[in-house]
Write a protein that holds these residues in place. Structure first.
Motif, PDB file in Angstrom:
ATOM      1  N   MET A  50      44.695  45.475  33.554  1.00 28.37           N
ATOM      2  CA  MET A  50      45.329  45.660  34.807  1.00 28.37           C
ATOM      3  C   MET A  50      44.820  44.449  35.768  1.00 28.37           C
ATOM      4  SD  MET A  50      45.218  49.732  35.411  1.00 28.37           S
ATOM      5  CE  MET A  50      45.782  49.579  37.066  1.00 28.37           C
ATOM      6  N   ARG A  51      43.348  44.271  35.889  1.00 30.51           N
ATOM      7  CA  ARG A  51      42.839  43.557  36.573  1.00 30.51           C
ATOM      8  C   ARG A  51      43.164  41.989  36.167  1.00 30.51           C
ATOM      9  NH1 ARG A  51      36.837  43.108  39.195  1.00 30.51           N
ATOM     10  NH2 ARG A  51      37.159  41.375  40.710  1.00 30.51           N
ATOM     11  N   LYS A  56      50.779  41.819  40.418  1.00 31.39           N
ATOM     12  CA  LYS A  56      49.945  41.774  41.495  1.00 31.39           C
ATOM     13  C   LYS A  56      49.430  43.251  42.003  1.00 31.39           C
ATOM     14  CE  LYS A  56      47.513  39.469  44.500  1.00 31.39           C
ATOM     15  NZ  LYS A  56      46.743  38.633  44.172  1.00 31.39           N
ATOM     16  N   PRO A  57      50.174  44.233  41.901  1.00 29.08           N
ATOM     17  CA  PRO A  57      49.885  45.571  42.269  1.00 29.08           C
ATOM     18  C   PRO A  57      48.916  46.088  41.420  1.00 29.08           C
ATOM     19  CG  PRO A  57      52.298  45.298  42.535  1.00 29.08           C
ATOM     20  CD  PRO A  57      51.838  44.121  41.980  1.00 29.08           C
ATOM     21  N   LEU A  58      49.077  46.058  39.928  1.00 30.37           N
ATOM     22  CA  LEU A  58      48.004  46.360  39.024  1.00 30.37           C
ATOM     23  C   LEU A  58      46.764  46.032  39.195  1.00 30.37           C
ATOM     24  CD1 LEU A  58      50.132  46.453  35.843  1.00 30.37           C
ATOM     25  CD2 LEU A  58      49.499  48.338  37.334  1.00 30.37           C
ATOM     26  N   SER A  59      46.765  44.577  39.347  1.00 29.87           N
ATOM     27  CA  SER A  59      45.517  43.908  39.672  1.00 29.87           C
ATOM     28  C   SER A  59      44.853  44.122  40.849  1.00 29.87           C
ATOM     29  CB  SER A  59      45.919  42.141  39.789  1.00 29.87           C
ATOM     30  OG  SER A  59      44.624  41.663  39.963  1.00 29.87           O
ATOM     31  N   VAL A  60      45.471  44.450  41.868  1.00 27.19           N
ATOM     32  CA  VAL A  60      45.003  44.825  43.349  1.00 27.19           C
ATOM     33  C   VAL A  60      44.288  46.301  43.067  1.00 27.19           C
ATOM     34  CG1 VAL A  60      45.392  45.398  45.697  1.00 27.19           C
ATOM     35  CG2 VAL A  60      46.478  43.379  44.737  1.00 27.19           C
ATOM     36  N   TYR A  65      39.622  49.732  42.603  1.00 29.54           N
ATOM     37  CA  TYR A  65      38.709  50.902  42.078  1.00 29.54           C
ATOM     38  C   TYR A  65      37.326  50.316  41.567  1.00 29.54           C
ATOM     39  CZ  TYR A  65      37.783  54.468  38.716  1.00 29.54           C
ATOM     40  OH  TYR A  65      37.155  55.410  38.124  1.00 29.54           O
ATOM     41  N   ILE A  66      37.444  48.975  40.946  1.00 33.12           N
ATOM     42  CA  ILE A  66      36.298  48.505  40.208  1.00 33.12           C
ATOM     43  C   ILE A  66      35.196  48.562  41.233  1.00 33.12           C
ATOM     44  CG2 ILE A  66      35.229  46.634  39.096  1.00 33.12           C
ATOM     45  CD1 ILE A  66      37.814  46.659  37.414  1.00 33.12           C
ATOM     46  N   GLU A 121      34.472  45.294  33.900  1.00 32.87           N
ATOM     47  CA  GLU A 121      34.152  43.994  34.290  1.00 32.87           C
ATOM     48  C   GLU A 121      33.223  43.435  32.891  1.00 32.87           C
ATOM     49  OE1 GLU A 121      33.851  42.277  37.555  1.00 32.87           O
ATOM     50  OE2 GLU A 121      35.653  43.472  36.692  1.00 32.87           O
ATOM     51  N   ILE A 122      32.561  44.103  31.761  1.00 34.58           N
ATOM     52  CA  ILE A 122      32.202  43.666  30.652  1.00 34.58           C
ATOM     53  C   ILE A 122      33.391  43.271  29.645  1.00 34.58           C
ATOM     54  CG2 ILE A 122      30.870  44.074  28.524  1.00 34.58           C
ATOM     55  CD1 ILE A 122      29.276  46.185  30.270  1.00 34.58           C
TER      56      ILE A 122
END
Length: 234
Positions: A50-51, A56-60, A65-66, A121-122
């Motif tokens: 997603m990131r 854009k909405p998914l990435s945001v 959240y992260i 993140e990993i």
């Protein structure tokens, strides 16, 4: 059995309670660790995708959240979920009483939600470590985005990031001791109960620390050996 140089250290209490410590305490700790690893990796992979998404909405949402989970102490997340979610669930379903979640399920969900942010993140780093040309090659072969990620990118990313994923798992194994705030009998909780019952605080806490130390050192050694074997150099 008493060792004079150690004063009041009575190691018989360890031997007498070792079956309880391992069967009840360590079993719970390892079970929680295994469940959280599976859930965290799956949820974390979805967050990573997603990131990295061009939507854009998914990435945001994934980024927010992260960043939120990585900025809040785990013990606070445990408290939030355990005490607030039952009321939120009651509000959602329209119930008069708080929805019963339970300490075990609460701990599994809380740790999964929290650790997923770190696994994400990993995984994001692992995905980005794969040469972009391999993605275009997948598209050239007629694969869509899902097929390219599932068959080409993610398998290599998992292999590249496996040592780091295992390192994070070791850290999470240590963090499971925080379930004491929910009065759950994990390994440290079992040692604490024995220490208070038998009046052997120093002995039991030192023994618990030694067990965690041995497991984590052994895990770190295996990770270092694995790292030399599985890394893919692009």
């Amino acid at each position: 059995m008493r060792i004079p140089l150690l004063g009041q250290f009575d190691f018989v209490v360890i031997l007498r309670n070792l079956p309880y410590l391992m069967k009840v305490g360590m079993t719970f700790t390892l079970t929680l660790t295994a469940l959280v690893v599976v859930g965290g990796v799956v949820f974390g992979t979805l967050l990573a995708l997603m990131r990295l998404s061009s939507i854009k909405p998914l990435s945001v949402v994934a980024t927010a959240y992260i960043n939120l989970m990585r900025s809040v102490p785990l013990v606070l997340v445990i408290f939030w979920f355990y005490f607030l979610v039952p009321y939120i669930g009651a509000w959602i379903v329209g119930a008069d009483q708080p929805v019963k979640v339970g300490a075990f399920l609460s701990s599994v969900i809380t740790f999964t939600m929290f650790e997923a942010a770190y696994y994400a993140e990993i995984m994001r780093a692992g995905i980005q470590s794969i040469a972009r040309g391999q993605v275009w090659a997948g598209y050239a072969l007629g694969l869509n985005y899902r097929q390219t990620m599932g068959r080409i990118v993610l398998p290599q990313a998992f292999r590249n990031m496996l040592p780091i994923l295992l390192t994070q798992t070791i850290v999470m194994f240590q963090d499971t001791s925080l379930v004491y705030v929910l009065s759950i009998t994990d390994f440290l909780g079992a040692a604490s109960k024995i220490a208070e019952r038998d009046g052997r605080l120093v002995v039991m806490y030192l023994f618990a620390a030694l067990v965690y130390f041995i497991i984590c050192i052994a895990g770190s050694y295996l990770v270092r050996r694995l790292q030399r074997r599985v890394a893919i150099v692009n």
